[in-house]
Scaffold this motif. Structure first.
Motif, PDB file in Angstrom:
ATOM      1  N   VAL A 123       0.810  -1.213   0.000  1.00  0.00           N
ATOM      2  CA  VAL A 123       0.000   0.000   0.000  1.00  0.00           C
ATOM      3  C   VAL A 123       0.845   1.265   0.000  1.00  0.00           C
ATOM      4  O   VAL A 123       0.319   2.364  -0.092  1.00  0.00           O
ATOM      5  CB  VAL A 123      -0.987   0.019   1.201  1.00  0.00           C
ATOM      6  CG1 VAL A 123      -2.016  -1.063   1.046  1.00  0.00           C
ATOM      7  CG2 VAL A 123      -0.241  -0.126   2.509  1.00  0.00           C
ATOM      8  N   THR A 124       2.164   1.107   0.096  1.00  0.00           N
ATOM      9  CA  THR A 124       3.062   2.254   0.003  1.00  0.00           C
ATOM     10  C   THR A 124       4.245   1.867  -0.873  1.00  0.00           C
ATOM     11  O   THR A 124       4.478   0.690  -1.142  1.00  0.00           O
ATOM     12  CB  THR A 124       3.599   2.680   1.392  1.00  0.00           C
ATOM     13  OG1 THR A 124       4.344   1.598   1.948  1.00  0.00           O
ATOM     14  CG2 THR A 124       2.478   3.067   2.332  1.00  0.00           C
ATOM     15  N   GLY A 125       4.992   2.838  -1.320  1.00  0.00           N
ATOM     16  CA  GLY A 125       6.191   2.568  -2.112  1.00  0.00           C
ATOM     17  C   GLY A 125       6.086   3.107  -3.518  1.00  0.00           C
ATOM     18  O   GLY A 125       5.051   3.615  -3.947  1.00  0.00           O
ATOM     19  N   VAL A 137       3.166   2.021  -6.163  1.00  0.00           N
ATOM     20  CA  VAL A 137       1.737   2.249  -5.913  1.00  0.00           C
ATOM     21  C   VAL A 137       1.122   2.960  -7.122  1.00  0.00           C
ATOM     22  O   VAL A 137       1.688   3.904  -7.659  1.00  0.00           O
ATOM     23  CB  VAL A 137       1.514   3.055  -4.619  1.00  0.00           C
ATOM     24  CG1 VAL A 137       0.080   3.557  -4.514  1.00  0.00           C
ATOM     25  CG2 VAL A 137       1.848   2.199  -3.411  1.00  0.00           C
ATOM     26  N   GLY A 197      -1.608  -1.084  -4.440  1.00  0.00           N
ATOM     27  CA  GLY A 197      -2.146  -0.137  -3.456  1.00  0.00           C
ATOM     28  C   GLY A 197      -3.656  -0.166  -3.369  1.00  0.00           C
ATOM     29  O   GLY A 197      -4.251   0.507  -2.551  1.00  0.00           O
TER      30      GLY A 197
END
Length: 133
Positions: free
Chosen positions: A97-99, A102, A131
């Motif tokens: 969900v992050t990075g 996404v 994400g």
């Protein structure tokens, strides 16, 4: 009676000469049943081109599910989730969900490892936006 291959929809056509794009990801165009080369890293793609259509309106065999050969854009390892680079080649995508990935799409999972510009075997899946739940 039309024979259907569950992994390659019939009646697909090339939007242009994509003869150099065999075993790379392709996307649908705005024109029905037309495919074009992937041009944006992480974009949603329709499948992997299996043949070498050399003019617009040539038949394009596109694998949408199952196992396909795909050229790697960077080194990929077996088990890596993959998406497309700007040339339609497979690159590793980090799920979460992050990075940095996404908003990009996972298009499959590498079954075999490959170095850049070599062939990997990839299990194609429905595109999934990183994400998203």
């Amino acid at each position: 009676m039309t024979e259907y291959n569950l992994f390659s929809p019939p009646g697909m056509l090339a939007d242009a000469d994509i003869s150099t794009k065999q075993f790379t990801f392709v996307k649908l165009t705005a024109t029905a049943r037309r495919v074009a080369a992937a041009t944006v890293e992480g974009e949603r793609c329709f499948g992997v081109l299996q043949n070498k259509p050399d003019t617009a309106n040539d038949a394009a065999e596109v694998r949408t599910h199952g196992v396909s050969k795909v050229y790697a854009g960077t080194a990929v390892a077996g088990g890596d989730f993959v998406g497309t680079d700007a040339s339609g080649k497979a690159i590793t995508m980090a799920d979460g969900v992050t990075g940095q990935d996404v908003g990009q799409y996972i298009l499959g999972e590498a079954i075999t490892a490959a170095a850049a510009n070599e062939i990997a075997e990839v299990l194609l899946r429905d595109p999934r936006r990183i994400g998203s739940v």
